[in-house]
Scaffold this motif. Structure first.
Motif, short mmCIF file in Angstrom:
data_model
loop_
_atom_site.label_atom_id
_atom_site.label_comp_id
_atom_site.label_asym_id
_atom_site.label_seq_id
_atom_site.Cartn_x
_atom_site.Cartn_y
_atom_site.Cartn_z
N MET A 1 0.84 -1.21 0.00
CA MET A 1 0.00 0.00 0.00
C MET A 1 0.87 1.25 0.00
O MET A 1 1.98 1.24 0.51
CB MET A 1 -0.89 0.05 1.25
N PHE A 2 0.32 2.33 -0.60
CA PHE A 2 0.97 3.62 -0.45
C PHE A 2 0.84 4.07 1.00
O PHE A 2 -0.18 3.82 1.64
CB PHE A 2 0.30 4.68 -1.34
N GLU A 3 1.87 4.76 1.50
CA GLU A 3 1.72 5.38 2.81
C GLU A 3 0.73 6.55 2.70
O GLU A 3 -0.17 6.69 3.53
CB GLU A 3 3.07 5.89 3.31
N THR A 4 0.93 7.37 1.65
CA THR A 4 0.03 8.50 1.42
C THR A 4 -0.22 8.65 -0.07
O THR A 4 0.70 8.53 -0.88
CB THR A 4 0.62 9.82 1.95
N MET A 79 -2.02 1.69 -11.18
CA MET A 79 -1.99 2.24 -9.82
C MET A 79 -1.93 1.12 -8.79
O MET A 79 -1.21 1.23 -7.78
CB MET A 79 -3.21 3.13 -9.58
N GLU A 80 -2.67 0.06 -9.02
CA GLU A 80 -2.66 -1.07 -8.09
C GLU A 80 -1.27 -1.71 -8.02
O GLU A 80 -0.78 -2.05 -6.93
CB GLU A 80 -3.70 -2.11 -8.52
N PHE A 112 -11.66 3.33 -4.06
CA PHE A 112 -10.47 2.80 -4.71
C PHE A 112 -9.19 3.37 -4.09
O PHE A 112 -8.25 2.64 -3.75
CB PHE A 112 -10.53 3.11 -6.21
N PHE A 113 -9.15 4.70 -3.91
CA PHE A 113 -7.96 5.34 -3.35
C PHE A 113 -7.68 4.85 -1.93
O PHE A 113 -6.53 4.62 -1.55
CB PHE A 113 -8.13 6.86 -3.35
N ARG A 118 -2.84 4.05 2.91
CA ARG A 118 -3.18 4.19 4.33
C ARG A 118 -3.76 5.56 4.63
O ARG A 118 -4.52 5.73 5.57
CB ARG A 118 -1.93 3.96 5.19
N ARG A 119 -3.39 6.54 3.82
CA ARG A 119 -3.88 7.91 4.04
C ARG A 119 -4.05 8.59 2.69
O ARG A 119 -3.22 8.44 1.79
CB ARG A 119 -2.87 8.69 4.89
#
Length: 338
Positions: A1-4, A79-80, A112-113, A118-119
């Motif tokens: 996952m992205f952190e932000t 993006m995924e 989706f986002f 996570r944020r």
């Protein structure tokens, strides 16, 4: 996952293009810091739009709905994949066209986002209407076939309605609403301020900063408006706009009489920003407005028009020389083969 995941949604005429071009021009700087800029953001938007032609009509017209749907699926998959990459900590999604999504479409994209990150932080710049309106009017004439004298009421941004879908889907705490006042920004630069918004101020000195959309002079706007009125130009013509951009002179301004009917809406919007986000936008001084053509087209403006025309003539002459040389070379080859 992205952190932000930083989702930058504009607004219009707040250096969004300069920010995007600066990030696109510096991929290695971003990747070294663990940031990934979503390049295919238009395709992401069309994926979540019930009617993609409402968001990107030219794209749908050129490529067709089936191809646009395919590109949308590929962009979302991209993006995924990036979210799963150990090399990427943060993602940047930047497009003003996100403001054209409906509340339901924003809600779907929010799901989706949030699944990818996570944020999520929604970045939105606000500019005082008295500063923004001349730029919006210039852009409407330059790129959308508008004309001087068109109604300004619809150009006053309604911050409450614009931000309502984003607040509903992401929560008020996710919004980072920032003042667009370049003189008060770090380094006097919107790009530098954006680096602060994504919590990476150290990126700015390393970026290849690109400045875009300086706008047209009042003289150039008057010429384009007159052409639009004849039907000669219906929208953005890059070659023409590039010539018009060479015409020197003061920028378009608005008079007190132009602004008087807009005051109630402007004050309502400013009050909303202060009450909701604690933002107070300083009122800019009105630029002196002179719409007398004999004054606007002074010696400096006329000289710059002549210079632009001369440059175009020289470019055409050079292209004709090249075409003639190619034509002669083709004739020689044809004679030899015959």
């Amino acid at each position: 996952m992205f952190e932000t995941l930083y989702c930058h949604i504009g607004s219009h005429k707040t250096a969004t293009t300069s920010i995007q071009r600066s990030l696109l021009a510096s991929p290695s700087v971003l990747s070294d810091a663990g940031y990934w800029f979503v390049a295919e953001r238009a395709h992401v938007l069309t994926h979540f739009a019930a009617n993609p032609a409402r968001i990107h009509p030219d794209m749908v017209r050129r490529r067709g709905r089936e191809e646009v749907d395919r590109l949308g699926l590929a962009a979302v998959a991209g993006m995924e994949a990036a979210a799963e990459s150990s090399a990427v900590q943060h993602a940047i999604f930047s497009t003003e066209e996100a403001l054209f999504l409906s509340a339901a479409e924003v809600a779907e994209m929010a799901v989706f986002f949030k699944r990818l990150s996570r944020r999520v932080v929604i970045i939105y710049y606000v500019r005082h209407p008295l500063s923004r309106l001349p730029s919006v009017l210039t852009e409407a004439v330059k790129s959308a076939g508008g004309r001087l004298g068109m109604g300004l009421e619809r150009m006053v941004e309604d911050y409450r309605s614009v931000l309502a879908p984003w607040i509903a889907s992401f929560g008020n705490e996710a919004l980072d609403v920032r003042s667009f006042v370049p003189d008060t920004m770090p380094e006097g630069s919107p790009v530098c301020d954006f680096c602060h918004a994504i919590e990476a101020p150290s990126l700015y000195p390393k970026l290849d900063v690109v400045r875009e959309n300086d706008g047209l002079s009042a003289a150039a706007v008057m010429i384009k408006s007159a052409l639009n009125g004849t039907g000669a130009v219906q929208g953005h013509d890059k070659a023409l706009v590039d010539l018009l951009a060479e015409i020197e002179g003061p920028k378009l301004g608005l008079s007190a009489a132009d602004i008087a009917p807009l005051r109630p809406r402007i004050e309502e919007n400013l009050a909303y920003l202060e009450a909701t986000f604690g933002i107070t936008l300083p009122e800019p001084e009105l630029r002196p407005v002179e719409m007398n053509r004999n004054i606007i087209f002074d010696d400096q403006a006329l000289a710059s028009i002549g210079k632009a025309l001369l440059g175009s003539v020289e470019e055409t002459r050079e292209l004709r020389k090249r075409f003639w040389a190619l034509k002669q070379a083709h004739k020689r080859l044809k004679d030899r083969s015959g």
